[in-house]
Design an enzyme around this catalytic site. Structure first.
Site, PDB file in Angstrom:
ATOM      1  N   ARG A 154      16.667  37.444  11.958  1.00 47.35           N
ATOM      2  CA  ARG A 154      17.581  38.543  12.253  1.00 47.35           C
ATOM      3  C   ARG A 154      17.235  39.768  11.417  1.00 47.35           C
ATOM      4  O   ARG A 154      17.026  39.663  10.220  1.00 47.35           O
ATOM      5  CB  ARG A 154      19.023  38.118  11.941  1.00 47.35           C
ATOM      6  CG  ARG A 154      19.635  37.229  12.989  1.00 47.35           C
ATOM      7  CD  ARG A 154      21.024  36.771  12.597  1.00 47.35           C
ATOM      8  NE  ARG A 154      21.925  37.860  12.231  1.00 47.35           N
ATOM      9  CZ  ARG A 154      23.241  37.722  12.136  1.00 47.35           C
ATOM     10  NH1 ARG A 154      23.802  36.551  12.387  1.00 47.35           N
ATOM     11  NH2 ARG A 154      23.991  38.743  11.798  1.00 47.35           N
ATOM     12  N   ARG A 190      37.133  42.228  13.687  1.00 41.61           N
ATOM     13  CA  ARG A 190      36.597  42.642  12.392  1.00 41.61           C
ATOM     14  C   ARG A 190      37.290  43.883  11.862  1.00 41.61           C
ATOM     15  O   ARG A 190      36.953  44.330  10.762  1.00 41.61           O
ATOM     16  CB  ARG A 190      35.106  42.950  12.542  1.00 41.61           C
ATOM     17  CG  ARG A 190      34.176  41.849  12.025  1.00 41.61           C
ATOM     18  CD  ARG A 190      32.789  42.284  12.385  1.00 41.61           C
ATOM     19  NE  ARG A 190      31.710  41.754  11.648  1.00 41.61           N
ATOM     20  CZ  ARG A 190      30.925  40.761  12.052  1.00 41.61           C
ATOM     21  NH1 ARG A 190      31.192  40.102  13.138  1.00 41.61           N
ATOM     22  NH2 ARG A 190      29.869  40.421  11.345  1.00 41.61           N
ATOM     23  N   ARG A 199      18.691  31.345   5.304  1.00 35.91           N
ATOM     24  CA  ARG A 199      18.682  31.317   6.774  1.00 35.91           C
ATOM     25  C   ARG A 199      17.458  32.068   7.306  1.00 35.91           C
ATOM     26  O   ARG A 199      16.793  31.614   8.239  1.00 35.91           O
ATOM     27  CB  ARG A 199      19.976  31.969   7.291  1.00 35.91           C
ATOM     28  CG  ARG A 199      20.068  32.095   8.795  1.00 35.91           C
ATOM     29  CD  ARG A 199      21.495  32.366   9.249  1.00 35.91           C
ATOM     30  NE  ARG A 199      21.881  33.760   9.138  1.00 35.91           N
ATOM     31  CZ  ARG A 199      23.134  34.221   9.323  1.00 35.91           C
ATOM     32  NH1 ARG A 199      24.105  33.381   9.613  1.00 35.91           N
ATOM     33  NH2 ARG A 199      23.405  35.484   9.222  1.00 35.91           N
TER      34      ARG A 199
HETATM   35  P1  AMP Z   1      27.389  38.688  13.142  1.00 39.86           P
HETATM   36  O1  AMP Z   1      26.405  37.909  13.939  1.00 39.86           O
HETATM   37  O2  AMP Z   1      28.805  38.295  13.436  1.00 39.86           O
HETATM   38  O3  AMP Z   1      27.073  38.676  11.675  1.00 39.86           O
HETATM   39  O4  AMP Z   1      27.269  40.210  13.618  1.00 39.86           O
HETATM   40  C1  AMP Z   1      26.057  40.929  13.478  1.00 39.86           C
HETATM   41  C2  AMP Z   1      26.317  42.423  13.589  1.00 39.86           C
HETATM   42  O5  AMP Z   1      26.849  42.722  14.890  1.00 39.86           O
HETATM   43  C3  AMP Z   1      27.343  42.982  12.624  1.00 39.86           C
HETATM   44  O6  AMP Z   1      26.778  43.292  11.354  1.00 39.86           O
HETATM   45  C4  AMP Z   1      27.785  44.238  13.367  1.00 39.86           C
HETATM   46  O7  AMP Z   1      26.810  45.251  13.315  1.00 39.86           O
HETATM   47  C5  AMP Z   1      27.836  43.739  14.799  1.00 39.86           C
HETATM   48  N1  AMP Z   1      29.142  43.129  15.128  1.00 39.86           N
HETATM   49  C6  AMP Z   1      29.394  41.833  15.447  1.00 39.86           C
HETATM   50  N2  AMP Z   1      30.686  41.627  15.711  1.00 39.86           N
HETATM   51  C7  AMP Z   1      31.304  42.826  15.544  1.00 39.86           C
HETATM   52  C8  AMP Z   1      32.648  43.265  15.645  1.00 39.86           C
HETATM   53  N3  AMP Z   1      33.641  42.420  15.976  1.00 39.86           N
HETATM   54  N4  AMP Z   1      32.908  44.576  15.399  1.00 39.86           N
HETATM   55  C9  AMP Z   1      31.917  45.440  15.067  1.00 39.86           C
HETATM   56  N5  AMP Z   1      30.643  45.089  14.936  1.00 39.86           N
HETATM   57  C10 AMP Z   1      30.314  43.790  15.172  1.00 39.86           C
END
Ligand code: AMP
Length: 191
Positions: A138, A87, A126
């Protein structure tokens, strides 16, 4: 094959990753899922990142790179699908280094293109679906956190599109097409 699914929150990365797991025996590596699991199990790291995640901000590169390193060491016969990682540019560099250390390569970075209005609708949907099914919603699936998540995407993650384009590894797919059509486009890229 090792691939990255790239796109803003709600673009359908998780949905497509799960299809690839079922159909191609690939292993999904979702840093978001790993972080949520760390929170649920109450680890120190999980406690540390909870507030950052709930606000919609990114957790530190060090933490997510550590999580990915552990999983890569376990290997995957059908290859890895990176979902929600990398990311940041630092994470992208780290992934390249980790794969190289293991004698592996990245085969494609697939961008799921969608527009913001649709994303907001999908994420609100969702949350409503989860609530109706009696499942946990979530904490970051609300409008305020979503705005922060979108800003983080454009500011910190979207530069990866140029990064992988420059490496000749980027392919873009219309993420607004039906789930089946998006899956078909991805399958075509994977060959
Ligand atoms: P997601 O399920 O991919 O939408 O991730 C949920 C949350 O987890 C994000 O909003 C970040 O706070 C954290 N997160 C997930 N993946 C990453 C990553 N690769 N780098 C930094 N934070 C992450």
């Amino acid at each position: 094959m090792n691939i990255i699914l790239l796109g803003p929150p709600g673009a359908g990365k998780g949905t497509q990753a799960k299809k690839l797991v079922d159909e191609r025996n690939m292993v999904q590596l979702s840093t978001g899922d790993m972080l949520r699991e760390a929170r649920t199990s109450g680890t120190e790291m999980g406690k540390k990142v909870a507030a950052v995640m709930d606000a919609g901000n990114l957790v530190t590169d060090e933490i997510v790179i550590g999580l990915i390193r552990e999983k890569l060491e376990q290997g995957a016969a059908g290859g890895f699908i990176f979902d929600g990682f990398p990311r940041t540019l630092a994470q992208a560099d780290a992934l390249g280094d980790l794969l190289a250390e293991m004698g592996q390569t990245l085969d494609a970075a697939i961008e799921l293109r969608v527009d913001d209005e649709v994303l907001v609708g999908r994420i609100v949907g969702r949350a409503a679906e989860a609530a109706a099914a009696g499942q946990p919603v979530r904490a970051d699936d609300n409008e305020d956190a979503l705005r922060v998540r979108l800003a983080a995407y454009y500011k910190q993650t979207s530069p990866l599109i140029g990064y992988y384009h420059a490496k000749g590894q980027l392919t873009s797919v219309d993420g607004l097409a039906s789930m089946q059509d998006v899956a078909a486009s991805i399958n075509k890229i994977l060959g």
